[in-house]
Design a protein around this motif. Structure first.
Motif, short mmCIF file in Angstrom:
data_model
loop_
_atom_site.label_atom_id
_atom_site.label_comp_id
_atom_site.label_asym_id
_atom_site.label_seq_id
_atom_site.Cartn_x
_atom_site.Cartn_y
_atom_site.Cartn_z
N ILE A 48 34.65 54.66 16.36
CA ILE A 48 33.59 53.92 17.06
C ILE A 48 34.20 53.08 18.18
CG2 ILE A 48 31.94 52.02 16.79
CD1 ILE A 48 31.28 53.24 13.99
N MET A 49 35.36 52.47 17.94
CA MET A 49 36.01 51.59 18.93
C MET A 49 36.57 52.35 20.13
SD MET A 49 38.10 48.71 16.85
CE MET A 49 38.74 49.65 15.49
N SER A 108 27.02 49.24 11.84
CA SER A 108 26.73 48.70 10.52
C SER A 108 27.76 47.63 10.16
CB SER A 108 26.77 49.81 9.47
OG SER A 108 26.69 49.26 8.17
N GLY A 109 27.31 46.60 9.46
CA GLY A 109 28.23 45.58 8.97
C GLY A 109 28.75 45.89 7.58
N ASP A 110 28.44 47.07 7.08
CA ASP A 110 28.83 47.47 5.73
C ASP A 110 30.25 48.05 5.74
OD1 ASP A 110 29.10 48.65 3.17
OD2 ASP A 110 26.93 49.01 3.07
N PHE A 111 31.09 47.51 4.90
CA PHE A 111 32.50 47.94 4.87
C PHE A 111 32.69 49.36 4.35
CE2 PHE A 111 33.05 43.51 5.61
CZ PHE A 111 34.18 43.46 6.39
N HIS A 164 36.61 39.81 14.70
CA HIS A 164 37.42 39.62 15.91
C HIS A 164 38.75 40.37 15.77
CE1 HIS A 164 40.29 37.57 18.57
NE2 HIS A 164 39.26 37.41 19.39
N SER A 165 39.38 40.20 14.64
CA SER A 165 40.67 40.84 14.40
C SER A 165 40.55 42.37 14.45
CB SER A 165 41.21 40.39 13.04
OG SER A 165 42.33 41.14 12.69
N MET A 166 39.53 42.91 13.81
CA MET A 166 39.39 44.37 13.72
C MET A 166 38.92 45.02 15.02
SD MET A 166 37.88 44.96 9.94
CE MET A 166 38.55 46.58 9.66
N PHE A 167 38.01 44.35 15.74
CA PHE A 167 37.39 45.01 16.89
C PHE A 167 37.88 44.50 18.26
CE2 PHE A 167 34.53 46.40 13.65
CZ PHE A 167 34.09 47.63 14.08
N GLU A 214 33.97 51.39 7.16
CA GLU A 214 35.20 50.92 7.82
C GLU A 214 36.08 52.06 8.31
OE1 GLU A 214 38.85 47.77 6.94
OE2 GLU A 214 37.40 48.21 5.36
N SER A 215 36.11 53.17 7.59
CA SER A 215 36.95 54.30 8.01
C SER A 215 36.47 54.92 9.32
CB SER A 215 37.01 55.37 6.91
OG SER A 215 35.71 55.90 6.70
#
Length: 185
Positions: A77-78, A65-68, A103-106, A71-72
């Motif tokens: 997931i990664m 999902s692209g929904d923040f 890019h920074s997060m994943f 985010e938690s």
């Protein structure tokens, strides 16, 4: 046989689910209205990575999902991902800025090689936008960028994904060899 965990990430309404369904030959909600993915959807299929010595590869495609509000969940997931595909709609100006954050997060946070990453500029039906050069940040311009148009050239998208998958499998193979050598020495 290699098993590759590939994350599809990017802004909402960029085409992640449409591309995931197409690449996995899933016919869920074809032609239906937009329904945002809740959390993550995992699709499993076999693919033939191009340039890989193996005949086929098991792919676990994580349509995130692209929904923040989720985010938690992203660190979980990664975990153990083999590659990341950032999908965005080049017709939406804010998406060009947002992909830097994705890019920074994943990618940066996991230390993935450029060969394990792919940018897909997904053109929605009737967009009329051509495969033009996009104003990407310098660190993003090092990544492979493909334009997808499932109306006009769907097999080009599939072939580009198979080439990318070959890069991921090669990176996984090299990493495994380095690990085995470190155990031996």
């Amino acid at each position: 046989m290699f098993k590759a965990k590939i994350l599809f990430v990017g802004p909402n309404e960029s085409g992640k689910t449409v591309l995931a369904n197409f690449l996995s030959d899933t016919t869920e909600n074809v032609g239906g209205e937009y329904r945002p993915t809740q959390g993550v959807r995992i699709l499993e299929f076999e693919s033939q990575p191009e340039g890989s010595s193996d005949k086929s590869c098991e792919v676990e495609l994580w349509d995130c999902s692209g929904d923040f509000k989720f985010e938690s969940c992203w660190p979980a997931i990664m975990k153990d991902s083999s590659g990341v595909v950032i999908i965005f709609n080049p017709d939406v100006p804010s998406h060009l800025k947002e992909i830097e954050m994705w890019h920074s997060m994943f990618i940066s946070s996991q230390g993935l090689q450029d060969s394990q990453c792919l940018l897909i500029a997904h053109h929605k039906p009737g967009s009329g936008v051509e495969d033009r050069r996009l104003p990407l940040a310098s660190h993003l311009s090092r990544l492979l960028l493909i334009h997808s148009n499932l109306e006009e050239e769907p097999e080009d998208v599939r072939q580009a994904f198979c080439r990318y998958l070959g890069n991921v499998v090669n990176a996984m193979s090299e990493s495994r060899e380095r690990e085995e050598m470190s155990i031996i020495t």
